[in-house]
Write a protein that holds these residues in place. Structure first.
Motif, PDB file in Angstrom:
ATOM      1  N   HIS A  24       0.855  -1.188   0.000  1.00 40.53           N
ATOM      2  CA  HIS A  24       0.000   0.000   0.000  1.00 40.53           C
ATOM      3  C   HIS A  24       0.887   1.233   0.000  1.00 40.53           C
ATOM      4  O   HIS A  24       2.128   1.117   0.022  1.00 40.53           O
ATOM      5  CB  HIS A  24      -0.958  -0.002   1.201  1.00 40.53           C
TER       6      HIS A  24
ATOM      7  N   ILE B 120      -0.008  -5.177   3.190  1.00 34.76           N
ATOM      8  CA  ILE B 120      -1.263  -4.931   3.893  1.00 34.76           C
ATOM      9  C   ILE B 120      -1.507  -6.058   4.896  1.00 34.76           C
ATOM     10  O   ILE B 120      -0.903  -7.130   4.811  1.00 34.76           O
ATOM     11  CB  ILE B 120      -2.444  -4.811   2.909  1.00 34.76           C
TER      12      ILE B 120
ATOM     13  N   PHE C 281      -9.109  -3.346   1.826  1.00 38.40           N
ATOM     14  CA  PHE C 281      -7.939  -3.360   0.952  1.00 38.40           C
ATOM     15  C   PHE C 281      -8.289  -3.734  -0.481  1.00 38.40           C
ATOM     16  O   PHE C 281      -7.435  -4.178  -1.252  1.00 38.40           O
ATOM     17  CB  PHE C 281      -6.876  -4.315   1.506  1.00 38.40           C
TER      18      PHE C 281
ATOM     19  N   GLU D 248      -6.130  -1.898  -3.151  1.00 38.97           N
ATOM     20  CA  GLU D 248      -4.755  -2.377  -3.226  1.00 38.97           C
ATOM     21  C   GLU D 248      -4.680  -3.735  -3.940  1.00 38.97           C
ATOM     22  O   GLU D 248      -3.831  -3.955  -4.811  1.00 38.97           O
ATOM     23  CB  GLU D 248      -4.158  -2.486  -1.822  1.00 38.97           C
TER      24      GLU D 248
END
Length: 275
Positions: A190, A196, A204, A207
């Motif tokens: 990230h 992450i 997330f 991402e």
């Protein structure tokens, strides 16, 4: 094109070889990515166990991180790459050079790796990684111009940190880099860190989507180029890559579990690439 998925030894280093190999087999990985001891007997014991289990092998060279002096770094790189190539792995993934070495020094290291690769007939790829010659896109791109045969391992989580973004403002740069990629480290980073907490968590989604799109494009290019095999290693790592809770030091997620989950994600996603 066959997509082969490798288990990282990083994070499981405390396990005896037979225990780790059994864990890899049970999870369903195609092979192992690991650094090898310089002691020949220990090295060959690992390799024989891995091959007896029917697993493929990628050797990782990261130990040159400890050598900041250029001449010491170069000597270590030569010794480690020769040791890695001697066992004829599928490829060697190298942490090469430093972001503070001159371009001439880093190109000298790249040339050394290329000579060792040709001597042994083993491909050597250079990992995109913070603090190496590939630490930032604008550091790497000149090398691609001067060394057009350069082969890379795409660990793009590092560039998320270096660029403090998901690289959404640099599509042209990525299109210049992707044709050089021969291996992928499938860790999701990230804008503020290389990993992450859990790629399955809904917070997330952006991402994960960015990284999957990059990997999709690399797979597409390799397939179009006629490659028979593409290799990927899920590489969620232990602390400090995995955050620990303050005071208790308990990890917020399990790196091995994440790597196995990513294995299943990649298997499902790239099943058509195996046809």
């Amino acid at each position: 094109m066959k997509v082969k998925i490798f288990a990282p030894h990083w994070g499981s280093n405390e396990l005896p070889p037979d225990v780790f190999i059994a864990r890899v087999l049970d999870a369903g990985f195609d092979g192992i990515e690991m650094s090898l001891p310089l002691d020949v007997a220990q090295r060959d014991d690992w390799v024989s166990r891995i091959r007896a289990a029917g697993l493929d092998l990628i050797v990782a060279q990261w130990e040159t991180v400890f050598h900041t002096d250029f001449e010491a770094h170069k000597r270590a790189l030569g010794e480690l790459l020769n040791n890695a190539c001697a066992v004829k792995p599928r490829l060697v993934n190298s942490h090469t050079g430093k972001d503070f070495y001159s371009p001439q020094q880093n190109e000298e290291l790249i040339a050394l790796a290329d000579a060792i690769s040709k001597e042994h007939g083993v491909p050597i790829v250079h990992e995109i990684h913070r603090s190496r010659f590939s630490a930032h896109p604008m550091l790497l791109l000149p090398y691609l111009c001067r060394v057009p045969s350069l082969m890379l391992n795409a660990d793009l989580s590092h560039w998320c940190v270096a660029c403090e973004s998901l690289l959404q403002d640099q599509p042209e740069m990525l299109e210049r880099v992707f044709p050089h990629v021969r291996h992928i480290h499938a860790r999701v980073g990230h804008a503020q860190g290389p990993q992450i907490a859990d790629f399955r968590a809904p917070e997330f989604e952006a991402e994960l989507s960015a990284h999957l799109a990059w990997w999709d494009r690399i797979i597409e290019l390799r397939r179009a180029g006629g490659a028979e095999i593409m290799t990927i290693t899920p590489e969620f790592g232990p602390a400090p890559y995995t955050f620990n809770m303050p005071y208790t030091r308990q990890p917020v997620s399990d790196a091995w579990e994440l790597n196995v989950a990513m294995l299943h994600t990649l298997r499902a996603r790239y099943a058509t690439a195996d046809q």
